[in-house]
Enzyme design. Structure first.
Site, PDB file in Angstrom:
ATOM      1  N   TYR A   1       0.865  -1.186   0.000  1.00  0.00           N
ATOM      2  CA  TYR A   1       0.000   0.000   0.000  1.00  0.00           C
ATOM      3  C   TYR A   1       0.900   1.234   0.000  1.00  0.00           C
ATOM      4  O   TYR A   1       1.909   1.278   0.704  1.00  0.00           O
ATOM      5  CB  TYR A   1      -0.896   0.019   1.238  1.00  0.00           C
ATOM      6  CG  TYR A   1      -1.637   1.333   1.424  1.00  0.00           C
ATOM      7  CD1 TYR A   1      -2.908   1.512   0.878  1.00  0.00           C
ATOM      8  CD2 TYR A   1      -1.069   2.397   2.121  1.00  0.00           C
ATOM      9  CE1 TYR A   1      -3.588   2.713   1.023  1.00  0.00           C
ATOM     10  CE2 TYR A   1      -1.740   3.601   2.269  1.00  0.00           C
ATOM     11  CZ  TYR A   1      -2.995   3.750   1.718  1.00  0.00           C
ATOM     12  OH  TYR A   1      -3.659   4.940   1.853  1.00  0.00           O
TER      13      TYR A   1
ATOM     14  N   GLU B   1      -3.475   7.594  -3.967  1.00  0.00           N
ATOM     15  CA  GLU B   1      -3.525   6.370  -3.175  1.00  0.00           C
ATOM     16  C   GLU B   1      -3.450   5.170  -4.125  1.00  0.00           C
ATOM     17  O   GLU B   1      -4.302   5.016  -4.997  1.00  0.00           O
ATOM     18  CB  GLU B   1      -4.802   6.299  -2.346  1.00  0.00           C
ATOM     19  CG  GLU B   1      -4.860   5.073  -1.444  1.00  0.00           C
ATOM     20  CD  GLU B   1      -6.111   5.041  -0.582  1.00  0.00           C
ATOM     21  OE1 GLU B   1      -5.983   4.890   0.651  1.00  0.00           O
ATOM     22  OE2 GLU B   1      -7.218   5.178  -1.145  1.00  0.00           O
TER      23      GLU B   1
END
Length: 397
Positions: free
Chosen positions: A118, A206
């Protein structure tokens, strides 16, 4: 301004970030054509069909599927396009899917197992610096990771004056447990991602997941991108990326009328001038037992036309049980605002079926209250904040 995944990937790719390649399609036939083209360009034999909406959690709602042949590409695309996709980040009724991204399969076999990470870039307001947040736990909700295994989340603060320094990029790759080719690929990926964030004037990048492929390539499999509306004048080519179908129709209408409006899930409509006063007014409503139905800043020119437009937009929300108008007469005189409220009320007639509470303070506030009181309309004029709160509580029962 939020972007679709395929649009975010286009921006990333323009800054040298390696991405999972794909082609967007708005019907099942063009989806098959896209799959054929992608296969010819990349050699992929399987394809990932991804619904394109402004919300996360698409896979959990059935908006991300793997197709192993062209027949599945057609049938899956046909099922996804037009569906009301419900995820934890959509309204209860879901969002209609207008297009899908046909993406290459990047989870191919090789010398090592693929790994998911991530990574996001955003502003740390407390530190006054940009920040890269990253984790070894990619492909999961980052909120769950933060709650259950916070030690697996790393933060790298970046001074805007220097940008991401080489040692910081290496630190990111090291903390993700990478070595060799993958280590070098990740340092390049993080550096390019940060450059894309800064130069596109984004407020959020993101990537979940960032994938290490079986042959140690690092690429963005997903992309959630939010751009700063106030910086769009520097990016004329980004303006056309806005998809009004993904936004609240009320907010779109308010924006077209030059009003600063945000739709909320409450029962008391707000019409205020000035963002600070608007926030205070929303607090006042909550303390009175109500919930703000919107944030609406009419700015410094609260004339009859602007007030009427504001009323009409607020009343499009069926949950509104009352409207609180809280105007400070600095640039604009209170008596002119009061006349605007009276004129707007008369123009709208029976369209207004909820009580309106008006608090006007500042230049000519006394004359304004007198004008409201003598209008004979279902408008309650108050002077103090406490009085406004009491009236909100009273009309809500």
């Amino acid at each position: 301004m939020n972007l679709h995944e395929y649009q975010g990937k286009e921006i990333l790719s323009s800054f040298g970030v390696r991405v999972q390649r794909g082609i967007v399609a708005d019907n099942h036939k063009s989806a098959v054509d896209a799959a054929k083209q992608l296969s010819a360009e990349t050699g992929t034999g399987w394809w990932v069909i991804k619904a394109q909406i402004h919300a996360g959690g698409r896979g959990k709602g059935g908006g991300v599927k793997l197709a192993k042949n062209l027949g599945e590409v057609e049938s899956i695309s046909k099922n996804i396009i037009g569906m009301m996709l419900k995820t934890p980040q959509t309204p209860p009724q879901g969002k209609k899917v207008h297009q899908v991204l046909i993406a290459e399969d990047v989870y191919y076999p090789g010398d090592s197992e693929p790994e998911e990470f991530y990574m996001s870039v955003l502003l740390n307001r407390g530190a006054g610096k940009n920040m890269i947040m990253y984790s070894t736990e990619g492909g999961m909700d980052i909120e769950t990771v933060a709650e259950e295994t916070p030690h697996l989340i790393f933060l790298e603060e970046v001074d805007p004056a220097t940008g991401l320094l080489p040692f910081q990029a290496r630190k990111i790759a090291f903390n993700l447990g990478l070595s060799g080719k993958a280590f070098k690929e990740m340092t390049k990926f993080a550096t390019s991602l940060y450059e894309a964030y800064v130069k596109s004037d984004a407020t959020l990048f993101e990537i979940n997941p960032v994938l290490k492929t079986s042959d140690d390539k690092i690429l963005a499999v997903d992309a959630k991108v939010t751009l700063d509306n106030n910086a769009l004048f520097r990016h004329k080519d980004y303006v056309d990326l806005r998809d009004l179908r993904e936004e609240s129709p009320i907010e779109v209408e308010a924006n077209a009328a030059g009003l600063n409006y945000v739709d909320l899930d409450g029962n008391v409509g707000c019409m205020v001038n000035g963002a600070g006063l608007a926030m205070s007014t929303m607090d006042l409503i909550k303390q009175s037992g109500g919930e703000p139905a919107n944030f609406l800043d009419v700015g410094g020119t609260a004339d009859a036309e602007r007030v009427e437009t504001g009323f009409r937009i607020i009343l499009k929300d069926p949950a509104v049980k009352a409207i609180l108008v809280n105007i400070f007469g600095g640039i604009v005189r209170c008596d002119r605002v009061a006349q605007g409220i009276v004129d707007a009320y008369k123009n709208m007639g029976d369209e207004i079926k909820v009580p309106i509470i008006v608090r006007l303070q500042g230049t000519n506030a006394v004359e304004a209250k007198e004008l409201i009181d003598k209008s004979g309309l279902n408008v309650i004029s108050v002077v103090e904040f406490k009085e406004a709160a009491d009236k909100v509580q009273e009309v809500l029962g």
